[in-house]
Design a protein around this motif. Sequence first.
Motif, PDB file in Angstrom:
ATOM      1  N   LEU A  75       0.595  -0.905   0.090  1.00  0.00           N
ATOM      2  CA  LEU A  75       0.485  -0.189  -0.155  1.00  0.00           C
ATOM      3  C   LEU A  75       0.958   1.416   0.324  1.00  0.00           C
ATOM      4  O   LEU A  75       0.584   2.623  -1.036  1.00  0.00           O
ATOM      5  CB  LEU A  75      -1.082  -0.028   1.081  1.00  0.00           C
ATOM      6  CG  LEU A  75      -1.964  -1.228   1.069  1.00  0.00           C
ATOM      7  CD1 LEU A  75      -2.808  -0.692   2.265  1.00  0.00           C
ATOM      8  CD2 LEU A  75      -2.542  -0.695  -0.124  1.00  0.00           C
ATOM      9  N   PHE A  76       1.789   0.847   0.354  1.00  0.00           N
ATOM     10  CA  PHE A  76       3.168   2.162   0.328  1.00  0.00           C
ATOM     11  C   PHE A  76       3.169   2.510  -1.131  1.00  0.00           C
ATOM     12  O   PHE A  76       3.456   4.041  -1.057  1.00  0.00           O
ATOM     13  CB  PHE A  76       4.302   2.060   2.211  1.00  0.00           C
ATOM     14  CG  PHE A  76       4.796   3.607   1.671  1.00  0.00           C
ATOM     15  CD1 PHE A  76       4.266   4.186   3.119  1.00  0.00           C
ATOM     16  CD2 PHE A  76       6.355   3.439   1.591  1.00  0.00           C
ATOM     17  CE1 PHE A  76       5.214   5.733   3.339  1.00  0.00           C
ATOM     18  CE2 PHE A  76       6.652   4.391   1.374  1.00  0.00           C
ATOM     19  CZ  PHE A  76       6.594   5.436   2.102  1.00  0.00           C
ATOM     20  N   ALA A  77       3.827   1.428  -0.976  1.00  0.00           N
ATOM     21  CA  ALA A  77       4.305   1.553  -2.752  1.00  0.00           C
ATOM     22  C   ALA A  77       3.557   2.443  -3.382  1.00  0.00           C
ATOM     23  O   ALA A  77       4.394   3.509  -4.618  1.00  0.00           O
ATOM     24  CB  ALA A  77       5.476   0.354  -3.342  1.00  0.00           C
ATOM     25  N   LEU A  78       2.208   1.728  -3.186  1.00  0.00           N
ATOM     26  CA  LEU A  78       1.268   2.043  -4.750  1.00  0.00           C
ATOM     27  C   LEU A  78       1.169   3.914  -4.310  1.00  0.00           C
ATOM     28  O   LEU A  78       0.966   4.594  -5.124  1.00  0.00           O
ATOM     29  CB  LEU A  78      -0.071   1.639  -4.297  1.00  0.00           C
ATOM     30  CG  LEU A  78       0.363  -0.013  -5.186  1.00  0.00           C
ATOM     31  CD1 LEU A  78      -1.584  -0.472  -4.711  1.00  0.00           C
ATOM     32  CD2 LEU A  78      -0.035   0.372  -6.543  1.00  0.00           C
ATOM     33  N   LYS A  79       1.003   4.004  -2.877  1.00  0.00           N
ATOM     34  CA  LYS A  79       0.132   5.593  -2.735  1.00  0.00           C
ATOM     35  C   LYS A  79       1.621   6.425  -2.433  1.00  0.00           C
ATOM     36  O   LYS A  79       1.425   7.647  -3.697  1.00  0.00           O
ATOM     37  CB  LYS A  79       0.142   5.441  -0.614  1.00  0.00           C
ATOM     38  CG  LYS A  79      -0.978   4.977  -0.332  1.00  0.00           C
ATOM     39  CD  LYS A  79      -0.712   5.058   1.225  1.00  0.00           C
ATOM     40  CE  LYS A  79      -2.289   4.346   1.655  1.00  0.00           C
ATOM     41  NZ  LYS A  79      -2.111   3.979   3.021  1.00  0.00           N
ATOM     42  N   LEU A  80       3.092   6.253  -2.763  1.00  0.00           N
ATOM     43  CA  LEU A  80       4.312   7.072  -2.502  1.00  0.00           C
ATOM     44  C   LEU A  80       3.771   7.164  -4.283  1.00  0.00           C
ATOM     45  O   LEU A  80       4.221   8.424  -4.473  1.00  0.00           O
ATOM     46  CB  LEU A  80       5.107   6.741  -1.991  1.00  0.00           C
ATOM     47  CG  LEU A  80       6.357   7.676  -2.530  1.00  0.00           C
ATOM     48  CD1 LEU A  80       6.730   8.924  -1.918  1.00  0.00           C
ATOM     49  CD2 LEU A  80       7.627   6.507  -1.742  1.00  0.00           C
ATOM     50  N   SER A  81       4.235   6.511  -5.298  1.00  0.00           N
ATOM     51  CA  SER A  81       3.962   6.449  -6.207  1.00  0.00           C
ATOM     52  C   SER A  81       3.021   7.298  -6.942  1.00  0.00           C
ATOM     53  O   SER A  81       2.633   8.039  -8.091  1.00  0.00           O
ATOM     54  CB  SER A  81       3.865   4.964  -6.819  1.00  0.00           C
ATOM     55  OG  SER A  81       5.573   4.361  -6.663  1.00  0.00           O
ATOM     56  N   SER A  82       1.698   7.285  -6.862  1.00  0.00           N
ATOM     57  CA  SER A  82       1.091   7.941  -7.016  1.00  0.00           C
ATOM     58  C   SER A  82       0.497   9.559  -6.681  1.00  0.00           C
ATOM     59  O   SER A  82       0.315   9.857  -7.429  1.00  0.00           O
ATOM     60  CB  SER A  82      -0.894   7.553  -6.195  1.00  0.00           C
ATOM     61  OG  SER A  82      -0.995   7.332  -4.886  1.00  0.00           O
TER      62      SER A  82
END
Length: 437
Positions: free
Chosen positions: A140-147
Motif C-alpha cells: 500500500l505504501f509503495a502504491l500511495k507513494l507512486s501515485s
Amino acid sequence: MTASLKSSMSSLCVFKSNVSPKLHYPPRTCSSVMNNNAPCSRKLVRKSKASVKAVSFEDQVNIKSHDDEGFYDLHESNKATLQLYAILETVCDRIEMHYNVGVQRDNWNSLLLNSTNVITLAATTMAGVASSLHDGAEQLFALKLSSTLLFSAATWMSLVMNKIQPSQLAEEQRNATRLFRQLQAQIQTTIAVGNATEEDVNNAIEKVLALDKAYPLALLGGAMVEKFPSKFEPAIWWPSSSKTESPSSSSSSPDLTKSSSSTKNGWNEKLEMEMREIIEVVKRKDAEDYERLGNLALKMNKIMAISGSLFTGIAALGSAIFLGNNNNDNGSWGIMIVAVVAGAMASVVNAFEHGGQVGMVVDMYRYCGGFFRLLEETTESTLEEKNCEKRENGEIFEMKMALILGRSVSQLRKLASKSAFCRSQGSEVDEFASKLF
C-alpha cells in the motif's frame, strides 16, 4: 576540216579583239600616301589624333553632363537592389527558422499531452488500487507513494503546458512562416519590376522587424506572446505608419472630378464610395464577429487551463494525505475517491484543451482580427491620399481587394451596393465581407 579550223581561229581572234584588259586599282589611302609622301602623312596623323582627342573629350563632357540625375537614380537603384537581395536572404533564413521551430513546438504539444495524460491515468489507477486493498502495508505504501509522485509530476507538467500553450506556439510559427513567405514574394516582385528605391529597402526592413516582434522565437526573458491577456487583441505584424497627416490634408477631398465616369489613375468617386462601403461591412460584420469569437475562445482556454492544473493539484494533495494515513478507514477511502475523480477529470480537461488545441484557435482568431485590421488601415490610408497619382491603380486595388475577400469584382460591387442600400434603409447588411474565413 581545214575550213572549220580557220573559222574557229577567226572567231577567237574576234573575241580577243573585243576584250580589252582593264586593271582596277584601289583608291589611294593614307597608308599609300604615307609610303610616298612622309610630310603629308605626318600632318594627317596629327590632324586625326587631334580630332580623336577632341571627340573623346567632348564625349566625356557629354556623359558627365547629360542626364546626371538619371545616372544618379540608376546608381541608387542598383544599390537598393543589392540591399533588397541581402534582405531577401535574411527573410529566407527566417522562413526556415520559423518552420523548423513550428514543427518542433507541434511535437511538444503531442508529446507533453500524451505524457501528462499517461502519468495522470497511471497515478489515478495506482490510487484506486491502493484504496481497494486492506492488507499489505508495504504494498500500500509503495502504491500511495507512486501515485503521489506521479500526481505531483503531472501537476507541474500541466502548469508548464498551460503557461506556454504549445498548440498556440505552433500556430504562431505557422503564421510567421506564411507571412515571411508573403514578404519574400513581395521583395522578389519589387526586384523583378526594377527601379527599386531606398524607400523600398526601408519598408522591407521595417516589415521584417515588425514580424520579428509580432512572432518571437524565444520563450524566456518576457519575449513570448502573452497567452492569457486581460482582453482579446488582434495580432499586429506590420509596421505602424509614421506618416501623420495634417488636418487640412486629411479633411480635404482628393483631386477627383464630380463625374463618376471620369477616372484618374483608375480612381473615381464611385470606386471610392465602393471601397468605403466594403470597409464598413468589414468593420461591422467580420471584425466584430471575430473579436467576439476570440474573446469566447480566450475565456474557454483560461477556464480549461486553470481547471486542468487545479484537478491534478487536488489529486496530488489527496494522494499525499492518503499516504500519511496507514489505516484504510472510511475517511481515507473518501479522500482517495476525491483523488481518483480529480485525476480522471484532469485527464479529460487536458485532452479537451490541448488535444482540441484551443490555444491554436485563439491565435487563429488573433490572426484573422489582424488581417481585417490591416485591410482597414491599408484601404483608409489609400483613400486619404489626396494625389491619385501616388495611389495604387484603382482597378488593380479593387481586384486585389476582391481576391483577398474571396470574391470576384462583380460580387464586390454588388456587396457595396447592398451595403449602401441597407444603410439608407437603416438596417444592417446580412452577409460578411469575407468568404474565406
